[in-house]
Design a protein around this motif. Structure first.
Motif: not given
Length: 291
Positions: A106-116
């Motif tokens: 649910a964190k969306g794009k923020a979650g994707a940035r965190e993953a990277r």
């Protein structure tokens, strides 16, 4: 990490005790319910080792361990534990711990940035998803932005499947909805991200045959055997583990709910071919994680 010195690699262990903060209200009661479900004689305290204590325990047994928190704060109200803190302590114990992270889709794009960032800056090797605790269908397109980041960074995606001990026996199951964890939803993810390694965690009761079907059909899908004592494994799971899935089945304990000592003792008593045992205990994880 000296892989040759390890007797096994546990693909599924939990960081349950906060690294640098206090426990949330209600967390002890939640863990006590988990301890009852898993017949853990130590109760709630036995469910809350620190990451360092986990490293010490596994080092004594010469077992490598993939360790992760679970980001389910949106659904449970319990704050997530810091992925960075888990990764930092894992790095201090890199002879035995392999860090995974967890991000609510649910964190969306923020979650994707965190993953990277976690992969690039903290050495995170994969990501844990718990559809029931996180309250989402794995094939919901809103999660795909996070999967895209994981796939592009070469990370592994590990999904809880089947019934969960989380909330078992508690009023309303603590709000946990089992429907989200049918492994067939992950078949869509395997189609749409064919180069991302996916692990279906646990014997997937009551959807065991669905899990076997997905793992047989999709080259990038594996199964871990955590969360159940091997003495309760269904016959069809043992049959597939011995034959067509022998290179895609992985040892996992679900520490601290189930200890490796208990799991390995029961595993020694079930009908697994001798030539398959080392594949399940270490070699398959070694290949999957490119260790």
């Amino acid at each position: 990490m000296n892989i040759d010195d390890l007797v096994a690699i546990d693909i599924h262990t939990h960081a349950e005790e906060p690294c640098c903060t206090h426990r949330d209200d209600g967390y002890n009661e939640f863990q006590a319910g988990m301890a009852r479900y898993f017949c853990n004689p130590a109760g709630a305290d036995g469910m809350l080792p620190t990451v360092q204590q986990t490293a010490d325990y596994f080092r004594e047994r010469r077992i490598g361990a993939v360790i992760f928190p679970v980001d389910a704060e949106r659904e449970t109200g319990f704050r997530r534990y810091s992925n960075e803190d888990v990764a930092r302590i894992a790095a201090e114990n890199s002879d035995i711990l392999i860090p995974f992270a967890s991000i609510d889709p649910a964190k969306g794009k923020a979650g994707a940035r965190e993953a990277r960032r976690l992969v690039r800056d903290f050495g995170i090797k994969g990501f844990k998803f718990h559809p029931t605790m996180q309250g989402f269908y794995p094939n919901d397109r809103s999660a795909y932005v996070l999967y895209e980041a994981i796939a592009e960074e070469g990370g592994v995606a590990l999904f809880h499947t089947g019934q969960t001990g989380v909330g078992a026996g508690m009023r309303g199951g603590m709000g946990m909805r089992l429907k989200y964890s049918n492994p067939m939803f992950i078949d869509d993810v395997a189609v749409d991200f064919p180069d991302m390694k996916i692990i279906l965690a646990h014997p997937s009761f009551p959807w065991q045959e669905e899990a076997l079907s997905v793992a047989t059909h999709k080259p990038n899908v594996y199964i871990d055997l955590s969360g159940w004592s091997p003495k309760y494994f269904p016959e069809i799971l043992i049959k597939y583990a011995n034959t067509i899935l022998k290179r895609k089945v992985l040892f996992g304990s679900d520490w601290p709910a189930i200890t490796p000592d208990r799991w390995l003792d029961d595993f020694a008593k079930i009908d697994i071919k001798e030539e398959v045992r080392p594949l399940i205990l270490k070699e398959n994880a070694k290949a999957l994680l490119a260790l």
